[in-house]
Design a protein around this motif. Structure first.
Motif, short mmCIF file in Angstrom:
data_model
loop_
_atom_site.label_atom_id
_atom_site.label_comp_id
_atom_site.label_asym_id
_atom_site.label_seq_id
_atom_site.Cartn_x
_atom_site.Cartn_y
_atom_site.Cartn_z
N ALA B 27 4.55 1.73 -7.60
CA ALA B 27 4.06 2.83 -6.77
C ALA B 27 4.51 2.63 -5.32
CB ALA B 27 2.54 2.93 -6.85
N SER B 28 4.55 1.39 -4.86
CA SER B 28 5.03 1.12 -3.50
C SER B 28 6.49 1.51 -3.36
CB SER B 28 4.89 -0.37 -3.16
OG SER B 28 3.53 -0.75 -3.15
N LEU B 30 7.98 3.84 -5.06
CA LEU B 30 8.03 5.31 -5.04
C LEU B 30 7.67 5.84 -3.65
CD1 LEU B 30 8.42 8.02 -6.44
CD2 LEU B 30 6.07 7.86 -7.32
N VAL B 31 6.65 5.27 -3.03
CA VAL B 31 6.27 5.70 -1.68
C VAL B 31 7.41 5.39 -0.70
CG1 VAL B 31 4.62 5.31 0.22
CG2 VAL B 31 3.79 5.61 -2.12
N VAL B 150 5.98 10.47 9.54
CA VAL B 150 5.41 10.32 8.20
C VAL B 150 6.29 9.36 7.38
CG1 VAL B 150 4.69 11.51 6.10
CG2 VAL B 150 4.32 12.59 8.32
N LEU B 153 5.38 5.90 8.28
CA LEU B 153 4.09 5.53 7.67
C LEU B 153 4.27 5.14 6.21
CD1 LEU B 153 1.90 8.43 9.13
CD2 LEU B 153 1.76 6.01 9.79
N PHE B 154 5.09 5.90 5.50
CA PHE B 154 5.33 5.61 4.08
C PHE B 154 6.07 4.28 3.92
CE2 PHE B 154 5.44 10.30 2.39
CZ PHE B 154 4.14 10.47 2.83
N LYS B 156 6.08 1.79 5.95
CA LYS B 156 5.17 0.70 6.28
C LYS B 156 4.25 0.40 5.09
CE LYS B 156 1.68 -0.82 9.62
NZ LYS B 156 0.84 -0.48 10.79
N ALA B 157 3.77 1.45 4.43
CA ALA B 157 2.91 1.26 3.25
C ALA B 157 3.70 0.55 2.14
CB ALA B 157 2.37 2.60 2.76
N LEU B 160 4.11 -3.23 3.19
CA LEU B 160 2.89 -4.02 3.03
C LEU B 160 2.44 -4.05 1.57
CD1 LEU B 160 1.00 -2.72 6.21
CD2 LEU B 160 2.01 -4.99 5.92
N GLY B 161 2.70 -2.94 0.85
CA GLY B 161 2.37 -2.90 -0.58
C GLY B 161 3.27 -3.87 -1.34
N ARG B 163 4.52 -6.55 -0.08
CA ARG B 163 4.04 -7.89 0.26
C ARG B 163 2.86 -8.31 -0.64
NH1 ARG B 163 -0.02 -9.60 4.00
NH2 ARG B 163 0.12 -11.85 4.22
N PHE B 164 1.89 -7.41 -0.84
CA PHE B 164 0.77 -7.75 -1.73
C PHE B 164 1.28 -8.14 -3.12
CE2 PHE B 164 -2.59 -5.22 0.73
CZ PHE B 164 -3.29 -6.36 1.10
#
Lengths: 211, 211
Positions: B27-28, B30-31, B150, B153-154, B156-157, B160-161, B163-164
């Motif tokens: 999902a990360s 895809l974002v 935007v 922002l995506f 960056k998500a 960080l996603g 990274r998790f």
């Protein structure tokens, strides 16, 4: 065919094109829907597991809410495209005489108000998702804890992406009082939501490192 | 059928389910692909416009890069599912004797390494996107400037996603030296990328408010 019925590749193709829709507003709603979906996934991986029996009823309650927010976010992808059209048309109107200009201004103002309602809703729904993810950061299965964190990152992106899309409308409004009221509501939610998202990702990081 | 061929609704349904894939890693990606797509959209809305003729060649160069990063991100959605399967199988192996346990540990370690390569790539590609979006924050058409924000922002998500999803693998690795090396590379990119994303969104905010 609606945008959310398009394949992920097709949606990203349409987003990359110069077509007016989908744009950053609709894409923010889609990212918010993926954040809500991650919340649902964590619920689904927690429900029925012995270790989480104590919180099972709570988690079932969270699941029904994340699923309803996911549907709302998907609807907002479509609605963003619908409200943008009249705005795009109003932009294009030729206005030469003072009367024509006045009529165009009135149309524009109304279209801007309508267009801003969708990103305002994206911001509100993203905040609702974040509250649920915060609960899941404690109650969700440890095995899926990173997905709570990713969900919070997505909802934060949707929240801030929604805000940008509110701003581009309110900045153009002639009625500054109305515009300020909308901005103030959105900024308040964004500030709280952004801080909550950061709290969630910190909680998740601690739970990953402890496991 | 690959996940990226599913409709946006179907992808979000699959994400929300308890199925092992797609998860937060895919999902990360895809974002991230949607972030790259927004970069391409801004390029497409800038190219051919008189006011931006001076930067047109630069923007064409950016577009070819955002498009290639968008493809890579979409591939990573699929690859994340592919590398997760062997890991999920290794988890499930019954190991009772010391020999069986040793064999399982070796399999797990290799599967964890393989599984971590995908989110590491998501982090790297998200960083590449952010560098391009930073350039677009100055060269992109003012009419599409919110989409640069935007997009940041995506990305960056996604960063960080990603990274998790690296962390949940490296945390479980027995080879702590290898794990630390991977974590250190990722943390370095994430720190720079996160700061750059914040710089971009501030630039965008200023350009929206000036317009």
């Amino acid at each position: 065919m609606g945008f959310i019925e398009k394949s992920c590749v097709e949606f990203s193709d349409a987003l990359a094109s110069k077509a007016a829709v989908p744009g950053g507003g609709g894409a923010s709603a889609l990212v918010g829907a993926l954040g809500a979906a991650l919340g649902s996934m964590v619920c689904n991986l927690t429900i029925g597991k012995k270790a989480y029996r104590e919180v099972e009823e709570d988690v079932k309650g969270i699941l029904s809410k994340t699923e309803s927010l996911r549907s709302r976010m998907l609807e907002l992808v479509e609605r963003d495209a619908v409200v943008f059209e009249p705005l795009s048309k109003a932009y294009g109107i030729k206005a030469e005489t003072p009367e024509e200009k006045e009529a165009k201004d009135a149309l524009m103002e109304q279209a801007l108000r309508n267009a801003s309602t969708v990103p305002v809703d994206i911001v509100r729904v993203a905040w609702d998702c974040l509250e649920l993810l915060d609960d899941l950061a404690e109650k969700g299965s440890k095995l899926a804890i990173s997905d709570v964190g990713v969900g919070a990152l997505f909802c934060k992106a949707a929240l801030l992406g929604g805000r940008f899309n509110v701003m581009i409308n309110t900045e153009m409004m002639k009625d500054r009082e109305y515009a300020s009221r909308v901005d103030a509501e959105v900024d308040g939610i964004v500030q709280r939501g952004s801080a909550l998202a950061d709290t969630i990702t910190r909680k998740v990081e601690r739970r990953i490192k402890k496991s």
